[in-house]
Design a protein around this motif. Structure first.
Motif, short mmCIF file in Angstrom:
data_model
loop_
_atom_site.label_atom_id
_atom_site.label_comp_id
_atom_site.label_asym_id
_atom_site.label_seq_id
_atom_site.Cartn_x
_atom_site.Cartn_y
_atom_site.Cartn_z
N PRO A 1 0.80 -1.30 0.10
CA PRO A 1 -0.01 0.04 0.21
C PRO A 1 0.98 1.30 -0.03
O PRO A 1 0.46 2.33 -0.47
N TRP A 2 2.05 1.06 0.63
CA TRP A 2 2.66 2.28 0.86
C TRP A 2 3.49 2.98 -0.45
O TRP A 2 3.45 3.90 -0.83
N PHE A 3 3.87 2.22 -1.28
CA PHE A 3 4.40 2.60 -2.70
C PHE A 3 3.37 2.94 -3.45
O PHE A 3 3.80 4.06 -4.16
N PHE A 4 2.28 2.50 -3.55
CA PHE A 4 1.12 3.10 -4.25
C PHE A 4 0.89 4.58 -3.77
O PHE A 4 0.62 5.47 -4.49
N ILE A 5 0.85 4.72 -2.37
CA ILE A 5 0.47 6.06 -1.84
C ILE A 5 1.88 6.97 -2.23
O ILE A 5 1.50 8.37 -2.44
N MET A 6 2.92 6.34 -2.13
CA MET A 6 4.17 7.39 -2.57
C MET A 6 3.98 7.68 -4.02
O MET A 6 4.30 8.91 -4.39
N VAL A 7 3.98 6.88 -4.85
CA VAL A 7 3.87 7.20 -6.14
C VAL A 7 2.69 8.17 -6.74
O VAL A 7 2.78 9.10 -7.52
N LEU A 8 1.49 7.73 -6.09
CA LEU A 8 0.34 8.79 -6.24
C LEU A 8 0.46 10.22 -5.78
O LEU A 8 0.51 11.19 -6.28
N SER A 9 1.21 10.36 -4.55
CA SER A 9 1.67 11.66 -4.12
C SER A 9 2.58 12.41 -5.05
O SER A 9 2.48 13.68 -5.14
N TRP A 10 3.73 11.63 -5.37
CA TRP A 10 4.75 12.29 -6.33
C TRP A 10 4.00 12.55 -7.86
O TRP A 10 4.31 13.70 -8.42
N LEU A 11 3.13 11.90 -8.25
CA LEU A 11 2.49 12.37 -9.29
C LEU A 11 1.70 13.44 -9.12
O LEU A 11 1.66 14.28 -10.02
N THR A 12 0.78 13.43 -8.04
CA THR A 12 0.09 14.72 -7.86
C THR A 12 1.08 15.97 -7.73
O THR A 12 0.75 17.01 -8.23
N PHE A 13 2.12 15.58 -7.14
CA PHE A 13 2.97 16.91 -6.93
C PHE A 13 3.55 17.33 -8.63
O PHE A 13 3.62 18.40 -8.70
N LEU A 14 4.06 16.45 -9.16
CA LEU A 14 4.42 16.63 -10.35
C LEU A 14 3.57 17.34 -11.38
O LEU A 14 3.97 17.95 -12.32
N LEU A 15 2.36 16.64 -11.55
CA LEU A 15 1.38 17.13 -12.71
C LEU A 15 0.57 18.25 -12.01
O LEU A 15 -0.11 18.94 -13.06
N LEU A 16 0.34 18.39 -10.75
CA LEU A 16 -0.80 19.26 -10.36
C LEU A 16 -0.14 20.44 -9.61
O LEU A 16 -0.44 21.60 -10.11
N ILE A 17 0.76 20.25 -8.61
CA ILE A 17 0.97 21.32 -8.04
C ILE A 17 2.25 21.97 -8.55
O ILE A 17 2.22 23.31 -8.47
N GLN A 18 3.20 21.54 -9.10
CA GLN A 18 4.27 21.95 -9.66
C GLN A 18 4.22 23.01 -10.70
O GLN A 18 4.72 23.85 -10.63
N PRO A 19 3.34 22.56 -11.69
CA PRO A 19 2.98 23.61 -12.75
C PRO A 19 2.48 25.05 -12.37
O PRO A 19 2.80 25.92 -12.82
N LYS A 20 1.70 24.67 -11.33
CA LYS A 20 0.82 25.90 -10.72
C LYS A 20 2.00 26.64 -9.98
O LYS A 20 1.78 28.02 -9.94
N LEU A 21 2.91 26.06 -9.09
CA LEU A 21 3.92 26.83 -8.58
C LEU A 21 4.98 27.67 -9.29
O LEU A 21 5.35 28.76 -9.35
N LEU A 22 5.30 26.82 -10.61
CA LEU A 22 6.01 27.44 -11.62
C LEU A 22 5.39 28.70 -12.50
O LEU A 22 6.15 29.28 -13.15
#
Length: 55
Positions: free
Chosen positions: A8-29
């Protein structure tokens, strides 16, 4: 030991990184910086050497 099971933890980690890379980072940049860097050259000041009293 359940903490060593990455299932379960690997899926949570991958999901959180994808959320950061695809949603949060472009808004911050896309935000603009308020203090733009300038090419001003600061004036150099002439310093006098210190007169040591014991020399």
């Amino acid at each position: 030991m359940p903490q060593l099971n990455p299932n379960p933890w690997f899926f949570i980690m991958v999901l959180s990184w994808l959320t950061f890379l695809l949603l949060i980072q472009p808004k911050l940049l896309s935000l603009t910086t308020t203090n733009t860097p300038s090419n001003k050259i600061s004036p150099t000041t002439k310093t006098t050497p210190w007169a040591w009293p014991w020399t």
